[in-house]
Design an enzyme around this catalytic site. Structure first.
Site, PDB file in Angstrom:
ATOM      1  N   SER A   1       0.796  -1.247   0.000  1.00  0.00           N
ATOM      2  CA  SER A   1       0.000   0.000   0.000  1.00  0.00           C
ATOM      3  C   SER A   1       0.821   1.286   0.000  1.00  0.00           C
ATOM      4  O   SER A   1       0.271   2.361   0.196  1.00  0.00           O
ATOM      5  CB  SER A   1      -0.889   0.013   1.252  1.00  0.00           C
ATOM      6  OG  SER A   1      -0.077   0.106   2.416  1.00  0.00           O
TER       7      SER A   1
ATOM      8  N   TYR B   1       7.546  -8.089 -21.802  1.00  0.00           N
ATOM      9  CA  TYR B   1       6.571  -8.123 -20.713  1.00  0.00           C
ATOM     10  C   TYR B   1       5.636  -9.326 -20.822  1.00  0.00           C
ATOM     11  O   TYR B   1       5.888 -10.371 -20.241  1.00  0.00           O
ATOM     12  CB  TYR B   1       5.785  -6.800 -20.652  1.00  0.00           C
ATOM     13  CG  TYR B   1       5.177  -6.563 -19.293  1.00  0.00           C
ATOM     14  CD1 TYR B   1       5.807  -5.753 -18.359  1.00  0.00           C
ATOM     15  CD2 TYR B   1       3.994  -7.197 -18.920  1.00  0.00           C
ATOM     16  CE1 TYR B   1       5.262  -5.566 -17.091  1.00  0.00           C
ATOM     17  CE2 TYR B   1       3.445  -7.017 -17.660  1.00  0.00           C
ATOM     18  CZ  TYR B   1       4.084  -6.207 -16.755  1.00  0.00           C
ATOM     19  OH  TYR B   1       3.545  -6.039 -15.509  1.00  0.00           O
TER      20      TYR B   1
END
EC number: 1.3.1.9
Length: 400
Positions: free
Chosen positions: A49, A235
Site C-alpha cells: 500500500s 513483458y
C-alpha cells in the site's frame, strides 16, 4: 538536512518527506473532487500500500469511500543521516491525513510474503475491524523469501526464447540506445512466477478466510499489466507475463471460493504509469513517454489515482450495484483507453522515428523524467527544496 535528488540507475537514492507528503495530499484532493463513491467498501486491506497503484487504492478507499484501511508494506524509516524510502513517507502522510479526517488507519511494515505478516494482519483485523470487505493485492517485489525454507527467490525481467533487442532510452544520459536482453532460463521463468505470480495472493486470501475475517460479499483484486505489441516481448510474452498469467489462474480459483459467500476475485489490468517498477523494465520509459503524450492530446490520460478511482466507481462499486464489465478472462480492463487503436497506431509509427535529438519533441520524455522524480518527492510544486528538513518522520506503524 537539505535533500537533493541522487539518481543511481533507475532508482533515486534520496527522497524528500515534504515532497512525498505533497504528492499524497494532491491525490487525496483529486479523490475528494470526484465526490463520494456509492456502495464503497468500508473496511479495506491493501497488501502493498505504500506507492503506485497500491497507495492509490488506499487513498481511494479512505477518501473516496470513507473506509477504515489497513496497509501492509516493506519500507525503510530514515536515520539521522539517510532519508527513508518514498513509501515510508507516503504512508506517513496518508496516516496523518486519514487521522485528521477521523478515518481509521493502521499500517504494518515488513515482508508481506511472510507468515508473520498474514498473522499480524489477521490479529489486527480481529481486534479493530472484525472483518474486511475488500482485499487489494498490489505487491511489486523483485524477490520473495519463502516462508517454509527461508530461501530467497528472484524474479527476472527477461524475454522467453530469443534475445530481445529494441530501441530504448537511457534515462541517465537522455539518449536513445539499442537495448538487448538475454532470454530467461526455464528456472528463471519458474522463479518469476513464484515471486510475482498468484500464489501469495491465494495464501493471503486462504489465511484471511480460514481466520473468519472476510465479510460476506468481500471483493479482492490484484493488479496486472498486459500492454501492447511494442512491449509484449519483454513483458507479456516474457517471464513477467507468465507470472501475470498465473495471477489470472489464481483469480479463477479465488473467485470460485468467494462466490459461495457472494464475493468476487478479479485481476484488474491497468494502464502503463511511471512507477519505480515500470522504470526498471527496458523499453517501458520510452513507450510511456510516447503513449502519455498521445493520451494527453486525446484527453484520456490518467495517472495511478485516476485509474483506481475509475476502477472503484465505474467497475467494482457501481452506483446501480450492477456487476462490472469484464473481458473473456474475467478481468477488469482499465487499459481500454491506452489500447485504443488510434493511440497504439500512433506509437507504432513513431517508434522507429525517435532519435536522441528529437526525443523531447516527439514524446513526453521531459514529463516522464519529472514524474519519475516526483515519485521520490522532488520537483513538486509548492515545496522549497533549499529548506532544511528533518528526514525522521514517525507515524502509527507496527513492525511485522
Amino acid at each position: 538536512m537539505i535533500i537533493k535528488p541522487r539518481i543511481r540507475g533507475f532508482i533515486c537514492t534520496t527522497t524528500h518527506p515534504v515532497g512525498c507528503e505533497h504528492n499524497v495530499k494532491e491525490q487525496i484532493a483529486l479523490t475528494k473532487a470526484q465526490g463520494p463513491i456509492a456502495n464503497a467498501p468500508k473496511r479495506v486491506l491493501v497488501v502493498g500500500s505504500s506507492s503506485g497503484y497500491g497507495l492509490s487504492s488506499r487513498i481511494t478507499a479512505a477518501f473516496g469511500g470513507g473506509a477504515s484501511t489497513i496497509g501492509v508494506f516493506f519500507e525503510k524509516a530514515a536515520t539521522e543521516k539517510k532519508t527513508g524510502t518514498a513509501g515510508w513517507y507516503n504512508s506517513a502522510a496518508f496516516d496523518k491525513f486519514a487521522k485528521e479526517e477521523g478515518l481509521y488507519s493502521k499500517s504494518l511494515n515488513g515482508d508481506a510474503f511472510s507468515d508473520e505478516a498474514k498473522q499480524k494482519t489477521i490479529d489486527l483485523i480481529k481486534e479493530d475491524l472484525g472483518q474486511i470487505d475488500m482485499v487489494v493485492y498490489s505487491l511489486a517485489s523483485p524477490v520473495r523469501k519463502m516462508p517454509e525454507t527461508g530461501e530467497v527467490i528472484r524474479s527476472s525481467l527477461k524475454p522467453i526464447g530469443n534475445t530481445y533487442t529494441a530501441t530504448a532510452v537511457d534515462t541517465n544520459k537522455d539518449a536513445i540506445i539499442e537495448a538487448s536482453v538475454e532470454p530467461a532460463t526455464e528456472q528463471e521463468i519458474q522463479d518469476t512466477i513464484t515471486v510475482m505470480g498468484g500464489e501469495d495472493w491465494e495464501l493471503w486470501m486462504s489465511a484471511l478466510s480460514d481466520a473468519g475475517v472476510l465479510a460476506d460479499g468481500c471483493k479482492t483484486v490484484a493488479y496486472s499489466y498486459i500492454g501492447t505489441e511494442l512491449t509484449w516481448p519483454i513483458y507479456w510474452d516474457g517471464a513477467l507475463g507468465k507470472a501475470k498469467m498465473d495471477l489470472d489462474r489464481a483469480a479463477t480459483t479465488l473467485n470460485e471460493k468467494l462466490s459461495a459467500t457472494g464475493g468476487t476475485a478479479n485481476v484488474a489490468v491497468l494502464k502503463s504509469v511511471v512507477t519505480q517498477a515500470s522504470s526498471a523494465i527496458p523499453v517501458m520509459p520510452l513507450y510511456i513517454a510516447m503513449v502519455f503524450k498521445k493520451m494527453r492530446e486525446e484527453g484520456v490520460h490518467e495517472g495511478c489515482q485516476e485509474q483506481i478511482l475509475r476502477m472503484f466507481s465505474q467497475r467494482l462499486y457501481r452506483e446501480d450495484g450492477s456487476a462490472p464489465e469484464v473481458d473473456d478472462q474475467n478481468r477488469l480492463r482499465l487499459d481500454d483507453w491506452e489500447l485504443r487503436e488510434d493511440i497504439q497506431k500512433h506509437c507504432r509509427e513513431l517508434w522507429p522515428q525517435v532519435t536522441t535529438e528529437n526525443l523531447k519533441d516527439l514524446t513526453d520524455y521531459v514529463e516522464y523524467k519529472e514524474e519519475f522524480l516526483k515519485l521520490f518527492g522532488f520537483g513538486v510544486d509548492g515545496v522549497d527544496y533549499d529548506v532544511d528538513v528533518n528526514p525522521l518522520v514517525e507515524f502509527d506503524v507496527a513492525d511485522i
